[in-house]
Every structure is written in structure tokens, then in C-alpha cells.
Scaffold this motif. Structure first.
Motif, PDB file in Angstrom:
ATOM      1  N   ASP A 100       1.749  -6.794   2.599  1.00  0.00           N
ATOM      2  CA  ASP A 100       1.664  -6.523   1.301  1.00  0.00           C
ATOM      3  C   ASP A 100       1.064  -5.067   0.960  1.00  0.00           C
ATOM      4  OD1 ASP A 100       4.487  -8.301   0.679  1.00  0.00           O
ATOM      5  OD2 ASP A 100       3.090  -9.615   0.051  1.00  0.00           O
ATOM      6  N   ALA A 101      -0.225  -5.636   1.324  1.00  0.00           N
ATOM      7  CA  ALA A 101      -1.342  -4.782   0.714  1.00  0.00           C
ATOM      8  C   ALA A 101      -0.597  -3.364   1.698  1.00  0.00           C
ATOM      9  CB  ALA A 101      -2.521  -4.865   0.851  1.00  0.00           C
ATOM     10  N   ALA A 102      -0.860  -3.542   3.132  1.00  0.00           N
ATOM     11  CA  ALA A 102      -0.551  -2.642   4.313  1.00  0.00           C
ATOM     12  C   ALA A 102       0.629  -1.266   3.874  1.00  0.00           C
ATOM     13  CB  ALA A 102      -0.706  -3.044   5.738  1.00  0.00           C
ATOM     14  N   GLU A 103       1.628  -2.619   3.339  1.00  0.00           N
ATOM     15  CA  GLU A 103       3.157  -1.668   3.251  1.00  0.00           C
ATOM     16  C   GLU A 103       3.114  -0.506   1.864  1.00  0.00           C
ATOM     17  OE1 GLU A 103       7.453  -2.901   4.447  1.00  0.00           O
ATOM     18  OE2 GLU A 103       6.712  -3.524   1.976  1.00  0.00           O
ATOM     19  N   ARG A 104       2.082  -1.126   1.056  1.00  0.00           N
ATOM     20  CA  ARG A 104       1.949  -0.317   0.037  1.00  0.00           C
ATOM     21  C   ARG A 104       1.179   0.999   0.275  1.00  0.00           C
ATOM     22  NH1 ARG A 104       1.533  -5.671  -2.742  1.00  0.00           N
ATOM     23  NH2 ARG A 104      -0.821  -5.208  -2.368  1.00  0.00           N
ATOM     24  N   ARG A 105       0.490   0.835   1.491  1.00  0.00           N
ATOM     25  CA  ARG A 105      -0.407   2.171   1.562  1.00  0.00           C
ATOM     26  C   ARG A 105       0.302   3.051   2.508  1.00  0.00           C
ATOM     27  NH1 ARG A 105      -4.571   4.909   1.079  1.00  0.00           N
ATOM     28  NH2 ARG A 105      -5.723   5.441   2.494  1.00  0.00           N
ATOM     29  N   VAL A 106       1.169   2.572   2.966  1.00  0.00           N
ATOM     30  CA  VAL A 106       2.704   3.690   3.804  1.00  0.00           C
ATOM     31  C   VAL A 106       2.721   4.348   2.840  1.00  0.00           C
ATOM     32  CG1 VAL A 106       3.828   3.404   5.609  1.00  0.00           C
ATOM     33  CG2 VAL A 106       2.141   1.499   5.765  1.00  0.00           C
ATOM     34  N   VAL A 107       3.731   3.354   2.217  1.00  0.00           N
ATOM     35  CA  VAL A 107       4.677   4.160   0.722  1.00  0.00           C
ATOM     36  C   VAL A 107       4.064   5.279   0.535  1.00  0.00           C
ATOM     37  CG1 VAL A 107       5.696   3.801  -1.483  1.00  0.00           C
ATOM     38  CG2 VAL A 107       6.439   2.272   0.982  1.00  0.00           C
ATOM     39  N   ALA A 108       2.679   5.002   0.055  1.00  0.00           N
ATOM     40  CA  ALA A 108       1.941   5.587  -1.207  1.00  0.00           C
ATOM     41  C   ALA A 108       1.400   6.746  -0.236  1.00  0.00           C
ATOM     42  CB  ALA A 108       0.193   4.867  -1.854  1.00  0.00           C
ATOM     43  N   LEU A 109       1.287   6.459   1.738  1.00  0.00           N
ATOM     44  CA  LEU A 109       0.943   7.579   2.064  1.00  0.00           C
ATOM     45  C   LEU A 109       1.600   8.729   2.534  1.00  0.00           C
ATOM     46  CD1 LEU A 109      -1.520   6.141   3.974  1.00  0.00           C
ATOM     47  CD2 LEU A 109      -2.119   8.000   2.287  1.00  0.00           C
ATOM     48  N   GLY A 110       2.586   8.166   1.681  1.00  0.00           N
ATOM     49  CA  GLY A 110       4.555   9.469   1.992  1.00  0.00           C
ATOM     50  C   GLY A 110       5.196   8.155   3.489  1.00  0.00           C
ATOM     51  N   GLY A 111       5.348   7.352   3.863  1.00  0.00           N
ATOM     52  CA  GLY A 111       5.581   6.723   4.552  1.00  0.00           C
ATOM     53  C   GLY A 111       6.763   5.801   4.249  1.00  0.00           C
ATOM     54  N   ARG A 112       7.471   4.885   4.902  1.00  0.00           N
ATOM     55  CA  ARG A 112       8.094   3.951   4.687  1.00  0.00           C
ATOM     56  C   ARG A 112       8.937   3.040   4.931  1.00  0.00           C
ATOM     57  NH1 ARG A 112      13.436   5.085   7.414  1.00  0.00           N
ATOM     58  NH2 ARG A 112      13.229   6.871   8.863  1.00  0.00           N
TER      59      ARG A 112
END
Length: 130
Positions: A81-93
Motif C-alpha cells: 500500500d505504501a509503495a503504491e501510494r508513493r508511485v502515484v505521488a510521483l506521477g505513476g499509476r
């Protein structure tokens, strides 16, 4: 010495500076080399990646079955969950929203240029019994 020495993963993209910044933040990496058409980084664990300018680059269309994955990266994480949130925060999806059951849970994601990668949960290791 080996005939072939491992190099680095190179991703083609329209904007290598922006894609390098995404992976630099995601991997806690540092930039090691840059030119007008290429940026290289080295992650905290030693992983090396480069991003090469290709004005005609198009992202893979995975997960559509009629097209290949082209390239695929796996990143091991402790907290999905934390890694996925980080990806989204950095512009990934995220590419898919369902969790895989069992000790090898994973989530598909894409970077800002559309390259796919997987976040894999670190499997819990049971203590040795003597």
C-alpha cells in the motif's frame, strides 16, 4: 573476467529527465551521468538504469493481450500500500486493482511514460528452528 558484464536497464522515452526523476525518487537513487539524450541513475541498492530520449517512443499497451510487455521491472517492497501510494505521488499509476493472494502478493503499475513494473511484497521469512 566474464566475457559479458551486466550493464543497466535502458528505457526509451520522450522525456528522459522527467522519467529519471520518477525512478530517482522511487528507488532513492542518485544521478550518475546525463547528456542531452540520456540520463543514468544508480539506486541505493546498486541497481543501474538509464533513460534514452526517443521522440517517437510510445508506451507498451500491456495488459492488453494482443501486445507484448516489451520490458518488465520487478521491485521488492515491504508494504504494498505504501509503495503504491508513493508511485502515484510521483506521477505513476496502478495498472490493476486486485491483490494476488498468498505470500507473493504483487501489484502492477506504470511509470509516467507508461512502462510497466510490478511491486512485489517481501515474503515473510520464518525463523529457523534448531
Amino acid at each position: 573476467m566474464a566475457l559479458v558484464v551486466a550493464g543497466l536497464v535502458v528505457l526509451d522515452c520522450a522525456e528522459p529527465e522527467k522519467l529519471a526523476a520518477f525512478y530517482r525518487e522511487l528507488l532513492d537513487a542518485e544521478e550518475t551521468d546525463a547528456s542531452a539524450n540520456r540520463v543514468e541513475i544508480r539506486g541505493a541498492d546498486g541497481m543501474r538504469m538509464a533513460f534514452r530520449r526517443d521522440a517517437n517512443a510510445t508506451p507498451p499497451s500491456w495488459p492488453r493481450p494482443e501486445n507484448s510487455l516489451q520490458v518488465h521491472l520487478d521491485f521488492v517492497v515491504e508494504d504494498l500500500d505504501a509503495a503504491e501510494r508513493r508511485v502515484v505521488a510521483l506521477g505513476g499509476r496502478p495498472l490493476e486493482a486486485k491483490d494476488a493472494p498468498g505470500p507473493f502478493e504483487e501489484r502492477g503499475c506504470a511509470d509516467p511514460a507508461g512502462h510497466s513494473f510490478t511491486l512485489l511484497r517481501t515474503p515473510a521469512i520464518a525463523p529457523k528452528r534448531g
